[in-house]
Scaffold this motif. Structure first.
Motif, mmCIF file in Angstrom:
data_model
loop_
_atom_site.group_PDB
_atom_site.id
_atom_site.type_symbol
_atom_site.label_atom_id
_atom_site.label_comp_id
_atom_site.label_asym_id
_atom_site.label_seq_id
_atom_site.Cartn_x
_atom_site.Cartn_y
_atom_site.Cartn_z
ATOM 1 N N LEU A 22 21.690 43.110 22.823
ATOM 2 C CA LEU A 22 20.397 42.792 22.237
ATOM 3 C C LEU A 22 19.895 41.512 22.884
ATOM 4 N N GLU A 23 18.682 41.124 22.589
ATOM 5 C CA GLU A 23 18.111 39.902 23.174
ATOM 6 C C GLU A 23 18.958 38.674 22.826
ATOM 7 N N THR A 24 19.538 38.638 21.630
ATOM 8 C CA THR A 24 20.210 37.431 21.157
ATOM 9 C C THR A 24 21.729 37.535 21.068
ATOM 10 N N GLY B 209 12.585 48.820 14.919
ATOM 11 C CA GLY B 209 11.699 49.344 15.941
ATOM 12 C C GLY B 209 11.267 48.249 16.896
ATOM 13 N N GLY B 210 11.228 48.577 18.181
ATOM 14 C CA GLY B 210 10.780 47.638 19.192
ATOM 15 C C GLY B 210 11.848 46.702 19.719
ATOM 16 N N ALA B 211 13.055 46.732 19.137
ATOM 17 C CA ALA B 211 14.124 45.834 19.591
ATOM 18 C C ALA B 211 14.595 46.231 20.993
ATOM 19 N N ARG B 212 14.488 45.291 21.942
ATOM 20 C CA ARG B 212 14.979 45.565 23.293
ATOM 21 C C ARG B 212 16.499 45.593 23.258
ATOM 22 N N HIS B 213 17.057 46.576 23.965
ATOM 23 C CA HIS B 213 18.505 46.723 23.985
ATOM 24 C C HIS B 213 18.949 47.451 25.245
ATOM 25 N N ALA B 214 20.234 47.286 25.563
ATOM 26 C CA ALA B 214 20.877 47.986 26.666
ATOM 27 C C ALA B 214 22.271 48.359 26.174
ATOM 28 N N LEU B 215 22.890 49.314 26.857
ATOM 29 C CA LEU B 215 24.187 49.813 26.409
ATOM 30 C C LEU B 215 25.067 50.066 27.624
#
Length: 105
Positions: A68-70, A85-91
């Motif tokens: 997540l961003e943080t 909703g809208g939370a930027r994320h990568a996996l």
């Protein structure tokens, strides 16, 4: 073989031995939600992105890091997380992993 979309009341197996550890398939999409069986191979990454609506991820098998961003969240088999909703994320996956992604529409 692709998984067919579920019909109401129909049971669909999501375990790796039923489908294959890295198979991704849409399970169902209605006016209120979408469910996807997400397979991620060891060493692979799903790059930064966002989904406009709320979502949940349930780790069926494997070991992944959700960025997540943080902060970073490690998900192992049996772990569940909710994202706004809208939370930027990568996996990224440490080992072949399977998740159940549910997106609210």
């Amino acid at each position: 073989m692709a998984l067919a979309h579920a019909k109401p009341g129909e049971v669909i197996g999501l375990r790796d031995e039923q489908v294959g550890a890295t198979r991704t398939a849409a399970l169902v999409k209605t006016s209120s939600f979408e469910a996807v069986r997400l397979g991620v191979q060891a060493g692979r990454e799903i790059p930064w992105h966002h989904v406009p609506k709320e979502l949940t991820l349930f780790c069926i098998s494997g070991d992944v890091v959700l960025r997540l961003e943080t902060r970073e969240i490690q998900l192992r088999a049996g772990d569940w997380v909710f994202l706004e909703g809208g939370a930027r994320h990568a996996l990224s996956a440490h080992v072949d992993s399977t998740l159940l992604l549910t997106i609210m529409l």
